[in-house]
Design a protein around this motif. Structure first.
Motif, PDB file in Angstrom:
ATOM      1  N   UNK B 275      43.412  45.012  38.346  1.00 16.27           N
ATOM      2  CA  UNK B 275      42.171  44.991  39.107  1.00 16.27           C
ATOM      3  C   UNK B 275      42.491  45.087  40.593  1.00 16.27           C
ATOM      4  N   UNK B 276      41.801  45.944  41.295  1.00 15.35           N
ATOM      5  CA  UNK B 276      42.034  46.102  42.736  1.00 15.35           C
ATOM      6  C   UNK B 276      40.831  45.559  43.495  1.00 15.35           C
ATOM      7  N   UNK B 277      41.059  44.572  44.315  1.00 16.88           N
ATOM      8  CA  UNK B 277      39.981  44.044  45.159  1.00 16.88           C
ATOM      9  C   UNK B 277      40.492  43.897  46.581  1.00 16.88           C
ATOM     10  N   UNK B 278      39.655  44.173  47.539  1.00 14.59           N
ATOM     11  CA  UNK B 278      40.069  43.972  48.925  1.00 14.59           C
ATOM     12  C   UNK B 278      40.099  42.476  49.208  1.00 14.59           C
ATOM     13  N   UNK B 279      40.710  42.123  50.344  1.00 17.12           N
ATOM     14  CA  UNK B 279      40.728  40.724  50.755  1.00 17.12           C
ATOM     15  C   UNK B 279      39.302  40.188  50.857  1.00 17.12           C
ATOM     16  N   UNK B 280      38.412  40.987  51.472  1.00 14.02           N
ATOM     17  CA  UNK B 280      37.032  40.520  51.646  1.00 14.02           C
ATOM     18  C   UNK B 280      36.360  40.293  50.294  1.00 14.02           C
ATOM     19  N   UNK B 282      37.814  39.572  47.497  1.00 14.27           N
ATOM     20  CA  UNK B 282      38.424  38.401  46.868  1.00 14.27           C
ATOM     21  C   UNK B 282      37.819  37.129  47.458  1.00 14.27           C
ATOM     22  N   UNK B 283      37.699  37.108  48.772  1.00 11.94           N
ATOM     23  CA  UNK B 283      37.099  35.946  49.442  1.00 11.94           C
ATOM     24  C   UNK B 283      35.656  35.759  48.987  1.00 11.94           C
ATOM     25  N   UNK B 284      34.904  36.849  48.945  1.00 15.54           N
ATOM     26  CA  UNK B 284      33.493  36.770  48.556  1.00 15.54           C
ATOM     27  C   UNK B 284      33.310  36.180  47.156  1.00 15.54           C
ATOM     28  N   UNK B 286      34.501  33.732  45.916  1.00 18.37           N
ATOM     29  CA  UNK B 286      34.455  32.261  45.932  1.00 18.37           C
ATOM     30  C   UNK B 286      33.188  31.727  46.576  1.00 18.37           C
ATOM     31  N   UNK B 287      32.337  32.631  47.040  1.00 15.40           N
ATOM     32  CA  UNK B 287      31.171  32.174  47.793  1.00 15.40           C
ATOM     33  C   UNK B 287      30.232  31.387  46.899  1.00 15.40           C
TER      34      UNK B 287
END
Lengths: 571, 288
Positions: B275-280, B282-284, B286-287
């Motif tokens: 799975x490819x996710x950007x840092x943003x 990945x952070x999102x 957890x929101x």
């Protein structure tokens, strides 16, 4: 009576949903605007064995897990027996009457958890039965919780409606069943939804996320409690173009693997706990000697040897600062909160790249598993530092001079030997005294690059100061706040940066008559380090495998300040 | 590097087998440079601790990158370099003590991964730099400085060990035959996977086996070394085992499995599936 917060503890067998109940409660509470912090200990086995998790719910940000239990949810008899003494006098005990019956405890009532869940047609709604019961005990309006369930299960799937219905029904059953008991613990203050964005995250995940924000590219690790979750996080989130995460065969492979990757130009990291950290000693000395940037995370647990694998302790500080033979002193960042785990990880990478060497990032069991709502980091505000890389054509000597110097990377001009033996400027082995002097001073001199300006300080005019480190921060800060309310004369200092300490902080500490250092180890490791740097430091130690209770700290600090003042007056 | 560097004072003893190995490695790297057009800096030599590890400082001419780290840990360091930068050519140089004794635990995992590197082991059957103690390849009963009453353990058979552990390319060489050795190292470097080139590299000071290996007709000493026959099927594992049962030491390619994907190839394949996710993003996730 309005309560600012309450603590609920879930206790039972491993595998009974103890952790998911606590985390579910914390999720529900934060969704409606409360703050939550969980605290867990696990048995060292897969299924079975006594386990417990607690959640502290509050109308304002939370510092510590909480001293006393307001509500105990006992999933079995053993759990009741083991935890009943920690329930405060006016607390309530919910016991799972599908598992056992309890008589003669007026604070308790039986909740047929599974049976009620089953009656909704959704056996997985057992958590909701308990959440409903808790909501009644603290008089939390049901509308908040209904909204939470609506939001959580509206996922655009065919079964959503039925799941929402059964969960709301389960909460209602828990609530009405509890109402019949006539018990209550008070009225929780209404939630105040923060006006900033939040994330809900576990300490080890926050640390991993911070590493990712700092640009980690290479991670290898070996499973060990309580650091395994970092390995798992990386394997799920770091495999991509130019990046990789991988489980290797031992901690020796972990440290030497990241040495290779750091040498090859990557931002590299591994995480471990005490026993694994011991195996990394030699590799850490090499990283220091050959000047290779890398980050090693030590998630502390009780030691020495296998020690207490699932309990918390702060007893690795000396091992982390001086892990290797020879003249070394590792840079150390020790995080104290879930939020600091995120920012500390970024700083650890920045340090490693800035001074070109190993950085130890310390955390501990109680933080690793702690789930908490924290302000959502703004990525645009994060500063990420990159390595100074040699860009020239050739004729360059990697270890030239007495300061940090650009690092050549394989594939480009500037070939040298990264050498663990004492070496000359090009990395060849040497025995010359003058070289050993130059290189030793070079390696220690680079630590100056890591001296930071910022630290926490409050009420600094007092001659007695409180300065804890790492995961004891929450309990110590809560104790400090109480001491200030009682006008106990004490100052507060705190930093994540244990080596090097921010120079201005050290200067201030040296002027104090007494610096009190609460820490979870027998020897008073940090106060010893402070004393060696000319600070009159004394520890408050505890080595139970558990975090400090705020109450105990308040009492001990008060006593220490009184004794010291008497001594001063007497003199 | 050492030629330009008077500070570096290490020397191999006169006649040391490691001279021949060094020459072969230099030749193999230069041949590679000519074939691929890649600069010498594209090579990384990860060296063990001991006489043989010093090879990394003694290479002459254009310099590769070197890593001279910890006793016994060449393989996982090489793994880190290669996983981080698959485009680099990574070579391990170590002795029998470093590689088979303290470093023995690292062979099987790299074989299982099929790490795409070439390891050149200089086997002299003794710890030379610490002055003559017994090593895993010292013979049973042999008297050395650390075995005054004779060595108590059986002698390791490295080639059989590599075969059993699943190393995908196994060659045996002799420092006294540098031209052939160059060929073997070149083949090892070209092999897409874990290549072991195990070299008899006698220690003239503590365990001089030159005569024993090469033989001496005047003294009636039969040579121990013999060439792997041309008709040997190197893709046949059982044939490789059979070869190793014969008396003496075969020289040449013992075994080669060219079909197994290397760790690099597996990493690439996994990158395609992960799975490819950007840092943003990945952070999102957890929101609240």
């Amino acid at each position: 009576m309005e309560m600012k917060d309450f603590v609920v503890r879930f206790a039972g067998e491993g595998g009974q949903g103890v952790v998911t109940s606590a985390e579910g409660m914390a999720q529900a509470a934060t969704q409606v605007g409360y703050h939550a912090l969980t605290y867990a200990t696990f048995p060292s086995q897969i299924l079975g064995g006594p386990t417990w998790t607690q959640a502290r719910i509050s109308d304002s940000p939370i510092l510590s897990p909480g001293d006393d239990v307001d509500v105990l949810v006992a999933f079995n008899r053993e759990a009741y027996d083991n935890h009943v003494d920690e329930v405060r006098e006016k607390g309530v005990i919910i016991y799972n009457s599908n598992d056992f019956e309890l008589e003669g405890d007026p604070r308790s009532f039986g909740l047929p958890i599974e049976e009620l869940a089953k009656s909704t047609g959704n056996t997985r709604a057992a958590n909701m039965v308990v959440i409903g019961a808790l909501a009644h005990l603290v008089n939390m309006p049901q509308t908040y919780l209904d909204e939470f369930v609506q939001k959580r299960f509206s996922r655009g799937r065919p079964g959503d409606e039925e799941i929402i219905r059964s969960n709301i029904q389960a909460m209602g059953l828990g609530r009405s069943h509890t109402a019949e008991s006539g018990l209550s613990v008070g009225d929780l203050a209404p939630p105040r939804m923060p006006d900033y964005k939040q994330i809900m995250i576990k300490g080890n995940d926050a640390l991993s996320l911070g590493a990712r924000a700092a640009g980690v590219e290479f991670y290898v690790g070996y499973p060990i409690s309580p650091a395994t979750t970092i390995l798992l996080w990386m394997e799920h989130n770091l495999i991509g173009e130019g990046k990789f995460a991988y489980q290797v065969s031992s901690e020796i492979e972990s440290i030497t693997g990241i040495l290779g990757a750091g040498f090859a130009g990557k931002k590299a990291m591994t995480a471990t706990a005490g026993p694994g950290f011991s195996l990394m000693s030699e590799g850490l000395g090499l990283a220091w000697m050959a000047e290779i940037p890398l980050v090693v995370v030590d998630v502390q647990r009780g030691g020495p040897a296998t020690g207490l694998p699932t309990k918390t302790e702060q007893s690795d500080l000396l091992a982390c600062m001086y892990p290797a033979h020879g003249d070394v002193k590792m840079p150390i960042i020790a995080v104290g909160t879930v939020e600091e785990a995120f920012y500390g990880a970024i700083k650890a990478f920045n340090w490693a790249e800035r001074y070109q060497g190993p950085v130890i990032l310390m955390t501990e069991m109680s933080l690793a598993e702690r789930v908490q709502n924290i302000p959502k980091p703004d990525l645009s505000q994060i500063e990420v530092e990159e390595r100074q890389v040699y860009q020239g054509k050739n004729g360059y000597h990697r270890y030239h001079g007495s300061e940090v110097s650009p690092m050549p990377l394989p594939g480009s001009p500037g070939a040298y030997v990264a050498n663990g033996s004492e070496h000359d400027e090009m990395g060849d082995t040497t025995h010359l005294a003058s070289r050993h002097i130059q290189m030793t001073e070079r390696r220690f001199g680079k630590l100056k690059l890591l001296e930071e300006d910022e630290f926490e300080a409050d009420n600094t005019q007092e001659s007695i100061a409180l300065m804890t480190w790492g995961g004891s921060k929450g309990s110590a800060l809560e104790a400090y706040n109480q001491l200030r309310q009682r006008d106990v004369p004490v100052a507060w200092y705190y930093t994540m940066f244990l080596n090097p300490l921010p120079p201005r902080l050290l200067e201030e500490l040296r002027k104090k008559e007494l610096v009190i250092v609460p820490e979870l180890n027998y020897q008073g490791q940090f106060s010893g380090i402070l004393r060696s740097q000319g600070v009159k430091a004394e520890s408050i130690t505890q080595y139970t495998g558990l975090p400090f209770k705020v109450r105990d700290l308040v009492q001990k600090i008060t006593e220490m300040t009184k004794t010291r003042r008497k001594e001063t007056v007497g003199a | 590097m050492s030629k330009k560097n008077p500070e570096y004072d290490f020397k191999w003893c006169p006649g040391c087998g490691d001279f021949g190995v060094r020459r072969s490695i230099e030749s193999a790297m230069i041949n590679r440079l000519e074939e691929t057009g890649l600069p010498m800096e594209n090579n990384v030599v990860v060296a063990g601790i001991g006489c043989s590890g010093n090879l990394v400082h003694l290479l002459e001419g254009a310099q590769p990158y070197g890593f001279h780290g910890i006793h016994g840990r060449t393989l996982p360091v090489a793994m880190g370099v290669k996983m981080a930068r698959p485009e680099l050519n990574v070579l391990v140089v170590a002795g029998d003590g470093d590689f088979l004794s303290i470093g023995g635990e690292h062979i099987a995992p790299q074989a299982a991964r099929n790490l795409n590197i070439c390891a050149v082991i200089m086997d002299n059957g003794v710890y030379g730099l610490t002055k003559g103690q017994s090593s895993p390849t010292t013979k049973l009963g042999e008297i050395t400085s650390s075995t005054p009453y004779g060595k108590m353990e059986a002698e390791a058979d490295p080639l059989e060990l590599y075969l059993t552990m699943g190393v995908s390319f196994i060659a045996a060489g002799f420092s006294g035959k540098p031209r052939e050795l160059t060929q073997l190292i070149t083949q090892g470097m070209n092999h897409e996977g874990f290549a072991m080139v195990h070299v008899q590299s006698p220690c003239t000071t503590y365990n001089d086996t030159f005569e024993m290996l090469k033989g001496n007709p005047k003294k009636g000493i039969e040579p121990l070394i013999w060439d792997v026959p041309e008709d040997h099927d190197k893709s046949d594992k059982m044939a490789a085992y059979a070869l190793l049962q014969r008396r003496g030491l075969p020289l040449g390619v013992i075994y080669e499995d060219a079909d197994r994907p290397s760790l690099d190839a597996r990493m690439e394949e996994m990158r395609g599936r992960a799975r490819q996710r950007t840092m943003q993003e990945t952070l999102d996730s957890y929101e609240l």
